[in-house]
Motif scaffolding. Structure first.
Motif, PDB file in Angstrom:
ATOM      1  N   UNK A   1       0.805  -1.226   0.000  1.00  0.00           N
ATOM      2  CA  UNK A   1       0.000   0.000   0.000  1.00  0.00           C
ATOM      3  C   UNK A   1       0.837   1.275   0.000  1.00  0.00           C
ATOM      4  N   UNK A   2       2.142   1.165   0.068  1.00  0.00           N
ATOM      5  CA  UNK A   2       2.990   2.360   0.075  1.00  0.00           C
ATOM      6  C   UNK A   2       2.947   3.031  -1.294  1.00  0.00           C
ATOM      7  N   UNK A   3       2.776   4.350  -1.346  1.00  0.00           N
ATOM      8  CA  UNK A   3       2.763   5.036  -2.646  1.00  0.00           C
ATOM      9  C   UNK A   3       4.120   4.919  -3.332  1.00  0.00           C
ATOM     10  N   UNK A   4       4.086   4.852  -4.641  1.00  0.00           N
ATOM     11  CA  UNK A   4       5.309   4.612  -5.403  1.00  0.00           C
ATOM     12  C   UNK A   4       6.257   5.797  -5.391  1.00  0.00           C
ATOM     13  N   UNK A   5       5.700   7.015  -5.368  1.00  0.00           N
ATOM     14  CA  UNK A   5       6.545   8.202  -5.556  1.00  0.00           C
ATOM     15  C   UNK A   5       6.602   9.123  -4.343  1.00  0.00           C
ATOM     16  N   UNK A   6       6.031   8.713  -3.207  1.00  0.00           N
ATOM     17  CA  UNK A   6       6.034   9.597  -2.039  1.00  0.00           C
ATOM     18  C   UNK A   6       6.577   8.887  -0.807  1.00  0.00           C
ATOM     19  N   UNK A   7       7.665   8.161  -0.993  1.00  0.00           N
ATOM     20  CA  UNK A   7       8.223   7.407   0.129  1.00  0.00           C
ATOM     21  C   UNK A   7       8.735   8.344   1.216  1.00  0.00           C
ATOM     22  N   UNK A   8       9.205   9.540   0.814  1.00  0.00           N
ATOM     23  CA  UNK A   8       9.703  10.490   1.794  1.00  0.00           C
ATOM     24  C   UNK A   8       8.619  10.925   2.754  1.00  0.00           C
ATOM     25  N   UNK A   9       7.406  11.154   2.248  1.00  0.00           N
ATOM     26  CA  UNK A   9       6.285  11.559   3.096  1.00  0.00           C
ATOM     27  C   UNK A   9       5.949  10.455   4.098  1.00  0.00           C
ATOM     28  N   UNK A  10       5.963   9.217   3.638  1.00  0.00           N
ATOM     29  CA  UNK A  10       5.672   8.087   4.532  1.00  0.00           C
ATOM     30  C   UNK A  10       6.723   8.013   5.637  1.00  0.00           C
ATOM     31  N   UNK A  11       7.978   8.213   5.273  1.00  0.00           N
ATOM     32  CA  UNK A  11       9.038   8.168   6.287  1.00  0.00           C
ATOM     33  C   UNK A  11       8.868   9.286   7.315  1.00  0.00           C
ATOM     34  N   UNK A  12       8.473  10.472   6.869  1.00  0.00           N
ATOM     35  CA  UNK A  12       8.243  11.575   7.813  1.00  0.00           C
ATOM     36  C   UNK A  12       7.117  11.227   8.785  1.00  0.00           C
ATOM     37  N   UNK A  13       6.072  10.595   8.268  1.00  0.00           N
ATOM     38  CA  UNK A  13       4.968  10.192   9.146  1.00  0.00           C
ATOM     39  C   UNK A  13       5.448   9.157  10.154  1.00  0.00           C
ATOM     40  N   UNK A  14       6.261   8.199   9.694  1.00  0.00           N
ATOM     41  CA  UNK A  14       6.820   7.202  10.604  1.00  0.00           C
ATOM     42  C   UNK A  14       7.718   7.826  11.654  1.00  0.00           C
ATOM     43  N   UNK A  15       8.446   8.876  11.264  1.00  0.00           N
ATOM     44  CA  UNK A  15       9.281   9.603  12.227  1.00  0.00           C
ATOM     45  C   UNK A  15       8.420  10.243  13.309  1.00  0.00           C
ATOM     46  N   UNK A  16       7.300  10.837  12.878  1.00  0.00           N
ATOM     47  CA  UNK A  16       6.379  11.422  13.854  1.00  0.00           C
ATOM     48  C   UNK A  16       5.870  10.346  14.809  1.00  0.00           C
ATOM     49  N   UNK A  17       5.443   9.210  14.273  1.00  0.00           N
ATOM     50  CA  UNK A  17       4.930   8.137  15.113  1.00  0.00           C
ATOM     51  C   UNK A  17       5.960   7.722  16.163  1.00  0.00           C
TER      52      UNK A  17
END
Length: 230
Positions: free
Chosen positions: A174-190
């Motif tokens: 389900x991870x977006x193909x072109x926005x991995x950086x945004x996902x990592x930032x969200x994980x950093x927040x978590x």
């Protein structure tokens, strides 16, 4: 649904498997740690519900800014989440819990290592779910963890959380193909708010700070009662 305390046990087991620490292991794996974590199972569950609510149009729990580098996860996953089956959604939920547990377990590890040299940290069993929630969601970006833990330690934990969330979401497809950086930032927040969640259960957060009703808590847009917490 797997409770947060069970996810935490998995995270701690993985950490000790990859980086054995005989000194810290007894404290990290003690029954008391999981019992303490179980007291915030409902809090993490409600937070994950909000992060996965594809019908929610708010800025997200704990986010005050109109625009954020760390919006609710459902906004970054989009149709991939909206069209996911129940098993995939549960996998995503556990991924959120995993990233939170990275931070939560890191605070426990810091307690054992006595990174705070001023005093021994004590668990506060008298703090209710509702009070912890109200404090927690209004202090996501307060910088409180920096008063307790070294910046380098926090940075390392944040990056581990970011990588973990991205890895798990990719594995779930389900991870977006072109926005991995945004996902990592969200994980950093978590991961960072996982640090804060554990702190809010201890006297690392003083009674004076925890009980104050002014400042950020007056702007609480996420009242505990609306999330079924008491």
């Amino acid at each position: 649904m797997e409770p947060f305390s069970a996810t935490l046990a998995d995270v701690i087991s993985k950490v000790l498997e990859t980086s054995p620490n005989p000194t810290a292991a007894p404290y990290l794996t003690a029954r008391e740690r999981l019992a303490e974590a179980s007291k915030v199972d409902a809090i993490v569950s409600r937070f994950a519900d909000a992060e996965l609510d594809v019908h929610d149009r708010s800025n997200g729990v704990g986010r005050f800014a109109l625009k954020s580098m760390t919006p609710p996860l459902h906004r970054s996953l989009g149709k991939r989440l909206a069209e996911a089956d129940d098993q995939t959604i549960e996998t995503v939920r556990i991924s959120i819990q995993w990233a939170l547990a990275v931070g939560y377990s890191a605070t426990i590890d810091a307690e054992e290592a006595n990174l705070n040299a001023d005093s021994k940290i004590e668990f506060r069993s008298d703090r209710s779910q509702a009070d912890i929630w109200s404090f927690w969601v209004t202090h996501f970006n307060s910088g409180l963890v920096s008063a307790f833990l070294p910046k380098e330690y926090i940075s390392n934990v944040r990056h581990i959380g970011g990588d973990a969330l991205h890895h798990e979401l990719r594995a779930a497809g389900v991870a977006p193909r072109f926005r991995s950086g945004r996902i990592r930032y969200i994980g950093m927040l978590y991961a960072e708010i996982g640090l804060l969640l554990r702190m809010s259960q201890t006297d690392a957060i003083s009674d004076a700070s925890f009980e104050q009703k002014g400042g950020l808590q007056l702007t609480n847009s996420w009242p505990a009662e609306e999330f079924g917490l008491v």
